[in-house]
Design a protein around this motif. Structure first.
Motif, PDB file in Angstrom:
ATOM      1  N   ILE A   1       0.855  -1.195   0.000  1.00  0.00           N
ATOM      2  CA  ILE A   1       0.000   0.000   0.000  1.00  0.00           C
ATOM      3  C   ILE A   1       0.885   1.237   0.000  1.00  0.00           C
ATOM      4  N   GLN A   2       0.648   2.165  -0.932  1.00  0.00           N
ATOM      5  CA  GLN A   2       1.387   3.432  -0.975  1.00  0.00           C
ATOM      6  C   GLN A   2       0.398   4.565  -1.223  1.00  0.00           C
ATOM      7  N   GLY A   3       0.479   5.581  -0.393  1.00  0.00           N
ATOM      8  CA  GLY A   3      -0.476   6.680  -0.495  1.00  0.00           C
ATOM      9  C   GLY A   3      -1.896   6.260  -0.159  1.00  0.00           C
ATOM     10  N   GLY A   4      -2.010   5.163   0.574  1.00  0.00           N
ATOM     11  CA  GLY A   4      -3.332   4.657   0.928  1.00  0.00           C
ATOM     12  C   GLY A   4      -3.982   3.826  -0.154  1.00  0.00           C
ATOM     13  N   ILE A   5      -3.228   3.526  -1.237  1.00  0.00           N
ATOM     14  CA  ILE A   5      -3.758   2.797  -2.391  1.00  0.00           C
ATOM     15  C   ILE A   5      -2.911   1.546  -2.624  1.00  0.00           C
ATOM     16  N   SER A   6      -3.561   0.436  -2.917  1.00  0.00           N
ATOM     17  CA  SER A   6      -2.828  -0.801  -3.187  1.00  0.00           C
ATOM     18  C   SER A   6      -1.945  -0.637  -4.417  1.00  0.00           C
ATOM     19  N   ASN A   7      -0.726  -1.218  -4.360  1.00  0.00           N
ATOM     20  CA  ASN A   7       0.217  -1.050  -5.473  1.00  0.00           C
ATOM     21  C   ASN A   7       0.449  -2.334  -6.253  1.00  0.00           C
ATOM     22  N   GLY A   8      -0.317  -3.383  -5.942  1.00  0.00           N
ATOM     23  CA  GLY A   8      -0.196  -4.634  -6.677  1.00  0.00           C
ATOM     24  C   GLY A   8       0.675  -5.671  -6.010  1.00  0.00           C
ATOM     25  N   MET A   9       1.455  -5.262  -5.025  1.00  0.00           N
ATOM     26  CA  MET A   9       2.256  -6.208  -4.249  1.00  0.00           C
ATOM     27  C   MET A   9       1.380  -6.838  -3.167  1.00  0.00           C
ATOM     28  N   PRO A  10       1.806  -7.952  -2.587  1.00  0.00           N
ATOM     29  CA  PRO A  10       1.014  -8.543  -1.500  1.00  0.00           C
ATOM     30  C   PRO A  10       0.799  -7.541  -0.365  1.00  0.00           C
ATOM     31  N   ILE A  11      -0.432  -7.460   0.113  1.00  0.00           N
ATOM     32  CA  ILE A  11      -0.743  -6.601   1.257  1.00  0.00           C
ATOM     33  C   ILE A  11      -0.466  -7.406   2.515  1.00  0.00           C
ATOM     34  N   GLU A  12       0.424  -6.877   3.357  1.00  0.00           N
ATOM     35  CA  GLU A  12       0.877  -7.620   4.529  1.00  0.00           C
ATOM     36  C   GLU A  12       0.675  -6.790   5.791  1.00  0.00           C
ATOM     37  N   PHE A  13       0.075  -7.396   6.812  1.00  0.00           N
ATOM     38  CA  PHE A  13      -0.099  -6.701   8.092  1.00  0.00           C
ATOM     39  C   PHE A  13      -0.148  -7.701   9.233  1.00  0.00           C
ATOM     40  N   LYS A  14       0.037  -7.185  10.444  1.00  0.00           N
ATOM     41  CA  LYS A  14      -0.008  -8.000  11.661  1.00  0.00           C
ATOM     42  C   LYS A  14      -1.009  -7.392  12.635  1.00  0.00           C
ATOM     43  N   VAL A  15      -1.649  -8.263  13.413  1.00  0.00           N
ATOM     44  CA  VAL A  15      -2.637  -7.844  14.400  1.00  0.00           C
ATOM     45  C   VAL A  15      -2.238  -8.436  15.751  1.00  0.00           C
ATOM     46  N   ALA A  16      -2.124  -7.588  16.767  1.00  0.00           N
ATOM     47  CA  ALA A  16      -1.714  -8.036  18.100  1.00  0.00           C
ATOM     48  C   ALA A  16      -2.927  -8.190  19.009  1.00  0.00           C
ATOM     49  N   PHE A  17      -3.035  -9.336  19.649  1.00  0.00           N
ATOM     50  CA  PHE A  17      -4.139  -9.631  20.568  1.00  0.00           C
ATOM     51  C   PHE A  17      -3.619  -9.683  21.998  1.00  0.00           C
ATOM     52  N   LYS A  18      -4.317  -9.030  22.901  1.00  0.00           N
ATOM     53  CA  LYS A  18      -3.937  -9.058  24.313  1.00  0.00           C
ATOM     54  C   LYS A  18      -4.298 -10.421  24.917  1.00  0.00           C
ATOM     55  N   PRO A  19      -3.785 -10.722  26.111  1.00  0.00           N
ATOM     56  CA  PRO A  19      -4.244 -11.927  26.805  1.00  0.00           C
ATOM     57  C   PRO A  19      -5.728 -11.811  27.133  1.00  0.00           C
ATOM     58  N   VAL A  20      -6.457 -12.906  27.055  1.00  0.00           N
ATOM     59  CA  VAL A  20      -7.882 -12.907  27.402  1.00  0.00           C
ATOM     60  C   VAL A  20      -8.045 -12.375  28.822  1.00  0.00           C
ATOM     61  N   ALA A  21      -9.033 -11.499  29.031  1.00  0.00           N
ATOM     62  CA  ALA A  21      -9.174 -10.810  30.319  1.00  0.00           C
ATOM     63  C   ALA A  21      -9.664 -11.726  31.441  1.00  0.00           C
ATOM     64  N   THR A  22     -10.432 -12.754  31.114  1.00  0.00           N
ATOM     65  CA  THR A  22     -10.938 -13.662  32.151  1.00  0.00           C
ATOM     66  C   THR A  22      -9.876 -14.681  32.516  1.00  0.00           C
ATOM     67  N   ILE A  23      -9.414 -14.610  33.772  1.00  0.00           N
ATOM     68  CA  ILE A  23      -8.446 -15.583  34.282  1.00  0.00           C
ATOM     69  C   ILE A  23      -9.067 -16.310  35.472  1.00  0.00           C
ATOM     70  N   MET A  24      -8.587 -17.526  35.741  1.00  0.00           N
ATOM     71  CA  MET A  24      -9.207 -18.373  36.763  1.00  0.00           C
ATOM     72  C   MET A  24      -8.566 -18.211  38.140  1.00  0.00           C
ATOM     73  N   THR A  25      -8.213 -16.987  38.470  1.00  0.00           N
ATOM     74  CA  THR A  25      -7.682 -16.688  39.793  1.00  0.00           C
ATOM     75  C   THR A  25      -8.399 -15.471  40.352  1.00  0.00           C
ATOM     76  N   ASN A  26      -8.344 -15.282  41.663  1.00  0.00           N
ATOM     77  CA  ASN A  26      -9.014 -14.148  42.297  1.00  0.00           C
ATOM     78  C   ASN A  26      -8.356 -12.829  41.901  1.00  0.00           C
ATOM     79  N   GLN A  27      -9.210 -11.810  41.662  1.00  0.00           N
ATOM     80  CA  GLN A  27      -8.724 -10.474  41.348  1.00  0.00           C
ATOM     81  C   GLN A  27      -9.532  -9.445  42.127  1.00  0.00           C
ATOM     82  N   ASN A  28      -8.862  -8.366  42.501  1.00  0.00           N
ATOM     83  CA  ASN A  28      -9.568  -7.269  43.154  1.00  0.00           C
ATOM     84  C   ASN A  28     -10.278  -6.432  42.107  1.00  0.00           C
TER      85      ASN A  28
END
Length: 363
Positions: free
Chosen positions: A287-314
């Motif tokens: 992507i260049q200038g916000g427009i696809s240029n014909g090359m493979p579009i490549e990106f990564k997405v980061a996911f946080k740890p799931v918020a529900t854990i099986m231990t006590n929390q305040n």
């Protein structure tokens, strides 16, 4: 509640809650005459559904999709496509302990403060269960893109600090076969085994872990993207950041690019023997200038740890009093294996929308 629709020409609206009767989606703007493969749509949903393995939530949902409108004799009619996915395995009693208590890092507090009411059963509308509707819609977008030879392919590229090597995609079917051969959906088998062992270790501790999903869009034509505010990477970023638990998005060289010199980072153009234009590197991520240029579009997405854990929390309760909470019910120790089809679906929705929009870019 606003914010339930996505896209302009290829537009979806999702509805439903985690513990309601069903979830579903309306797809509007899909061109008429597109063959609809219901088995393909179901297969995409099966990749996201719960209860797949020891490293996912054990909630059992068939996620059987029903197409209610918008098709005739196996093809789209150009009218809105309605799809319904019944909820079959809700255990609302699993959430009775947090009726008036806010779970840390969940949407409980923000929803309650914003609306004055919240569905405590699995998070209601804020639950990742809603993403099944997106996967169903994204499957139709993928079928549309396949008619143009465009493929959207993702896999788990990291779990915690375990990183897979960069994967070069030369054959879409081969890539998917390797990825689907392991329960973590990593396209590098050796790394997949490490990831599975790590997730299982964390699960037994009652904790959770995050990770990244890498996505590549191949055979995308030049010209998709609408500057200045609807740049292709901007819409991809919005799509990915709308997914539950996503905390980061980068395309091309991403944050690493900020450490490079311009002479290192510039993608040099070259004309191929068949007359097509390529770049010698792909730090631009297709992507260049916000427009696809014909090359493979490549990106990564980061996911946080799931918020529900099986231990006590305040935490605090609805009255602002100090309280304690322990995670109960059925939850993923790591969300990324089931996030792969969600990332692909949202990417396909963006590209399908921009492909249709680009039809009117010039005479």
């Amino acid at each position: 509640m606003a914010g339930n629709s996505f896209g302009q020409l290829f537009r979806i609206t999702t509805f439903g809650e985690s513990h309601g009767v069903a979830i579903g989606v309306i797809v509007d703007g899909c061109p008429a005459g597109l063959p609809i493969d219901i088995e393909y749509i179901q297969a995409e949903l099966d990749k996201r559904k719960p209860g797949q393995s020891k490293i996912t939530t054990q909630r059992k949902e068939a996620d059987t999709v029903q197409i209610l409108s918008g098709t005739f004799e196996g093809k789209t009619t150009g009218t809105p496509i309605a799809m319904l996915i019944p909820n079959e395995d809700q255990r609302s009693k699993d959430y009775s302990h947090n009726t008036d208590v806010f779970r840390p890092s969940h949407a409980d507090y923000t929803y309650f403060t914003k609306y004055g009411i919240r569905d405590h059963r699995g998070g209601g509308r804020s639950s990742a269960r809603e993403t099944a509707a997106r996967v169903a819609a994204g499957a139709i977008a993928k079928l549309l893109l396949k008619t143009q030879g465009i493929e959207v392919l993702a896999h788990v590229s990291s779990v915690g600090k375990i990183d897979a090597p960069n994967i070069s995609i030369t054959n879409a079917q081969e890539f998917e076969t390797i990825r689907e051969a392991n329960i973590v959906r990593c396209a590098d088998p050796a790394t997949a085994e490490e990831m599975i062992a790590r997730i299982d270790e964390i699960r037994k501790q009652g904790d959770t872990i995050g990770g990244k999903v890498s996505c590549t869009i191949t055979n995308c034509p030049v010209g998709l993207g609408e500057p200045v505010f609807d740049k292709l990477h901007a819409d991809l970023g919005k799509a990915m950041l709308s997914i539950n638990a996503v905390h980061g998005f980068e395309y091309g060289s991403g944050f690493t690019g900020s450490e490079m010199l311009g002479s290192e980072h510039n993608d040099i153009f070259a004309k191929e023997s068949d007359g097509s234009v390529k770049t010698l590197t792909n730090f631009s991520g297709g992507i260049q200038g916000g427009i696809s240029n014909g090359m493979p579009i490549e990106f990564k997405v980061a996911f946080k740890p799931v918020a529900t854990i099986m231990t006590n929390q305040n935490t605090i309760d609805a009255e602002g009093n100090n309280a304690q909470i322990q995670g109960k019910g059925r939850h993923d120790p790591c969300v990324v294996p089931r996030a792969v089809p969600i990332v692909e679906a949202m990417a396909a929705l963006v590209v399908a929308d921009h492909w249709l929009r680009n039809k009117g870019s010039k005479l």
